[in-house]
Scaffold this active site. Structure first.
Site, PDB file in Angstrom:
ATOM      1  N   GLY A 164      -8.893  -0.083  -0.547  1.00 24.95           N
ATOM      2  CA  GLY A 164      -9.909   0.274   0.441  1.00 24.95           C
ATOM      3  C   GLY A 164      -9.422   0.376   1.875  1.00 24.95           C
ATOM      4  O   GLY A 164     -10.226   0.349   2.802  1.00 24.95           O
ATOM      5  N   GLU A 165      -8.112   0.531   2.087  1.00 30.17           N
ATOM      6  CA  GLU A 165      -7.612   0.602   3.465  1.00 30.17           C
ATOM      7  C   GLU A 165      -8.171   1.820   4.202  1.00 30.17           C
ATOM      8  O   GLU A 165      -8.477   1.752   5.386  1.00 30.17           O
ATOM      9  CB  GLU A 165      -6.084   0.633   3.491  1.00 30.17           C
ATOM     10  CG  GLU A 165      -5.535   0.611   4.920  1.00 30.17           C
ATOM     11  CD  GLU A 165      -4.034   0.441   4.992  1.00 30.17           C
ATOM     12  OE1 GLU A 165      -3.464   0.664   6.080  1.00 30.17           O
ATOM     13  OE2 GLU A 165      -3.425   0.076   3.966  1.00 30.17           O
ATOM     14  N   SER A 198     -19.499   9.680   8.125  1.00 34.29           N
ATOM     15  CA  SER A 198     -20.325   9.369   6.954  1.00 34.29           C
ATOM     16  C   SER A 198     -20.700   7.892   6.930  1.00 34.29           C
ATOM     17  O   SER A 198     -21.846   7.533   6.605  1.00 34.29           O
ATOM     18  CB  SER A 198     -19.566   9.754   5.678  1.00 34.29           C
ATOM     19  OG  SER A 198     -20.269   9.341   4.537  1.00 34.29           O
ATOM     20  N   GLU A 217      -4.066   1.147  -8.126  1.00 33.02           N
ATOM     21  CA  GLU A 217      -5.331   1.728  -7.677  1.00 33.02           C
ATOM     22  C   GLU A 217      -5.099   2.998  -6.869  1.00 33.02           C
ATOM     23  O   GLU A 217      -5.802   3.993  -7.005  1.00 33.02           O
ATOM     24  CB  GLU A 217      -6.091   0.686  -6.834  1.00 33.02           C
ATOM     25  CG  GLU A 217      -7.567   1.013  -6.602  1.00 33.02           C
ATOM     26  CD  GLU A 217      -7.800   1.874  -5.367  1.00 33.02           C
ATOM     27  OE1 GLU A 217      -8.894   2.458  -5.252  1.00 33.02           O
ATOM     28  OE2 GLU A 217      -6.898   1.976  -4.518  1.00 33.02           O
ATOM     29  N   ARG A 262      -5.522   7.614  -7.669  1.00 32.10           N
ATOM     30  CA  ARG A 262      -6.307   8.532  -6.835  1.00 32.10           C
ATOM     31  C   ARG A 262      -5.565   9.863  -6.734  1.00 32.10           C
ATOM     32  O   ARG A 262      -4.383   9.909  -6.438  1.00 32.10           O
ATOM     33  CB  ARG A 262      -6.538   7.946  -5.443  1.00 32.10           C
ATOM     34  CG  ARG A 262      -7.445   6.724  -5.455  1.00 32.10           C
ATOM     35  CD  ARG A 262      -7.660   6.201  -4.039  1.00 32.10           C
ATOM     36  NE  ARG A 262      -8.611   5.092  -4.067  1.00 32.10           N
ATOM     37  CZ  ARG A 262      -9.919   5.243  -3.973  1.00 32.10           C
ATOM     38  NH1 ARG A 262     -10.441   6.452  -3.852  1.00 32.10           N
ATOM     39  NH2 ARG A 262     -10.720   4.200  -3.993  1.00 32.10           N
ATOM     40  N   LEU A 320     -20.388   2.667   1.214  1.00 32.00           N
ATOM     41  CA  LEU A 320     -21.094   2.700  -0.068  1.00 32.00           C
ATOM     42  C   LEU A 320     -20.326   1.989  -1.179  1.00 32.00           C
ATOM     43  O   LEU A 320     -20.926   1.462  -2.108  1.00 32.00           O
ATOM     44  CB  LEU A 320     -21.372   4.153  -0.467  1.00 32.00           C
ATOM     45  CG  LEU A 320     -22.223   4.959   0.532  1.00 32.00           C
ATOM     46  CD1 LEU A 320     -22.412   6.374   0.027  1.00 32.00           C
ATOM     47  CD2 LEU A 320     -23.561   4.278   0.763  1.00 32.00           C
ATOM     48  N   GLN A 321     -19.006   1.998  -1.093  1.00 32.00           N
ATOM     49  CA  GLN A 321     -18.187   1.344  -2.121  1.00 32.00           C
ATOM     50  C   GLN A 321     -17.461   0.152  -1.512  1.00 32.00           C
ATOM     51  O   GLN A 321     -16.661   0.310  -0.579  1.00 32.00           O
ATOM     52  CB  GLN A 321     -17.167   2.323  -2.695  1.00 32.00           C
ATOM     53  CG  GLN A 321     -16.319   1.732  -3.813  1.00 32.00           C
ATOM     54  CD  GLN A 321     -15.301   2.735  -4.354  1.00 32.00           C
ATOM     55  OE1 GLN A 321     -15.256   3.881  -3.920  1.00 32.00           O
ATOM     56  NE2 GLN A 321     -14.484   2.304  -5.304  1.00 32.00           N
ATOM     57  N   GLN A 352       0.852  -1.187   0.000  1.00 27.87           N
ATOM     58  CA  GLN A 352       0.000   0.000   0.000  1.00 27.87           C
ATOM     59  C   GLN A 352       0.892   1.243   0.000  1.00 27.87           C
ATOM     60  O   GLN A 352       1.685   1.457   0.911  1.00 27.87           O
ATOM     61  CB  GLN A 352      -0.882  -0.020   1.248  1.00 27.87           C
ATOM     62  CG  GLN A 352      -1.371   1.330   1.747  1.00 27.87           C
ATOM     63  CD  GLN A 352      -2.439   1.943   0.891  1.00 27.87           C
ATOM     64  OE1 GLN A 352      -2.125   2.638  -0.062  1.00 27.87           O
ATOM     65  NE2 GLN A 352      -3.684   1.665   1.207  1.00 27.87           N
ATOM     66  N   ARG A 377       0.068   4.410   0.251  1.00 29.13           N
ATOM     67  CA  ARG A 377      -0.373   5.505   1.116  1.00 29.13           C
ATOM     68  C   ARG A 377       0.125   5.264   2.535  1.00 29.13           C
ATOM     69  O   ARG A 377      -0.185   4.255   3.169  1.00 29.13           O
ATOM     70  CB  ARG A 377      -1.900   5.613   1.104  1.00 29.13           C
ATOM     71  CG  ARG A 377      -2.426   6.857   1.830  1.00 29.13           C
ATOM     72  CD  ARG A 377      -3.951   6.831   1.892  1.00 29.13           C
ATOM     73  NE  ARG A 377      -4.527   6.727   0.561  1.00 29.13           N
ATOM     74  CZ  ARG A 377      -4.708   7.762  -0.244  1.00 29.13           C
ATOM     75  NH1 ARG A 377      -4.376   8.964   0.149  1.00 29.13           N
ATOM     76  NH2 ARG A 377      -5.231   7.592  -1.440  1.00 29.13           N
TER      77      ARG A 377
END
Length: 265
Positions: free
Chosen positions: A60-61, A34, A94, A98, A41-42, A18, A20
């Protein structure tokens, strides 16, 4: 690709590749709130680890961390069948795609694809939809010392600030310049102008040596022409030249009889 499944958060492991490394607290708290109100939601993307009940994240971390903050026990996931190497490559690609990825993190991610997975710059550029020169410029950022990079991130300086520092010849000058940038709150244009001035000053002594050298040669040529002019005028001038590493010595002999004849004429 399989259907969406609910996987316990404790069974999801982060991807070691990863890119990030920083997750801003305010952003994480906002996303967590949220998720409390709307759920995830994703779906996250993951792969099963050796037919065990543990999964490795591909993407998705950030959502997983926020879901844990929101006290969710399970999160929606899509599982894919892929190797460890493919999982790492997918995770890096991925995250690079971003826009909120830090520019140093992006450069490190690109370097990982090239160094660890044998991809060429051309291949990475094609997958990311970037030009190869743009990719090369990103990788150049990693030439900055690690502590310099950390200081740039900590003080919120831009990629162009970092790129300008690359033109400086040594780390000592980088730190001196960074202090001035932060203390004076220099923007990118001011920083580039300041660094250009530093580089010009550093190059000046060399330029001066070249100019002086050219001036000496100009003097020597002028002297040779003067001797030749006297000879053309009938003066039997003779010259000896001695040149060493330290100096050039000229000895000129002009017969007095020639000078007296010239005077009488």
């Amino acid at each position: 690709m399989k259907e969406i499944v609910q996987i316990p958060t404790e069974k999801l492991l982060p991807n070691p590749y990863q890119p990030r490394k920083q997750f801003k607290t305010e952003d994480m708290l906002s996303l967590s709130q949220s998720i409390k109100e709307n759920g995830v939601l994703q779906p996250l993307l993951c792969r099963q680890i050796n037919n065990s009940d543990y999964y490795e994240l591909i993407a998705g971390e950030r959502r997983l961390r926020a879901a844990i903050l929101a006290n969710l026990k399970c999160v929606p996931c899509v599982t894919v069948d892929c190797s460890y190497e493919d999982s790492a490559v997918y995770s890096i690609l991925e995250n690079i795609q971003r826009s909120d990825l830090d520019f140093f993190e992006e450069a490190q991610a690109i370097a990982q694809l090239i160094d660890h997975f044998g991809m060429t710059q051309s291949e990475v550029a094609k997958k990311l939809g970037k030009s190869q020169p743009s990719l090369s410029n990103k990788l150049r950022l990693l030439r900055l010392p690690v502590d310099v990079r950390y200081f740039i991130e900590k003080n919120g300086l831009s990629e162009r600030h970092a790129r300008a520092l690359l033109t400086l010849p040594n780390e000592r000058l980088m730190w001196q310049t960074l202090k001035i940038i932060v203390d004076r709150k220099l923007n990118v244009e001011q920083t580039e102008s300041y660094i250009a001035g530093l580089n010009h000053k550093k190059a000046a002594p060399k330029n001066n040596v070249v100019r002086i050298f050219k001036d000496v040669r100009l003097f020597v040529n002028t002297f040779n022409k003067a001797i030749q002019t006297m000879k053309d005028a009938g003066i039997d001038a003779q010259s000896d030249k001695i040149e060493t590493d330290e100096y050039i010595e000229y000895r000129v002999k002009i017969p007095k009889s020639t000078m007296e004849c010239t005077k009488l004429a």
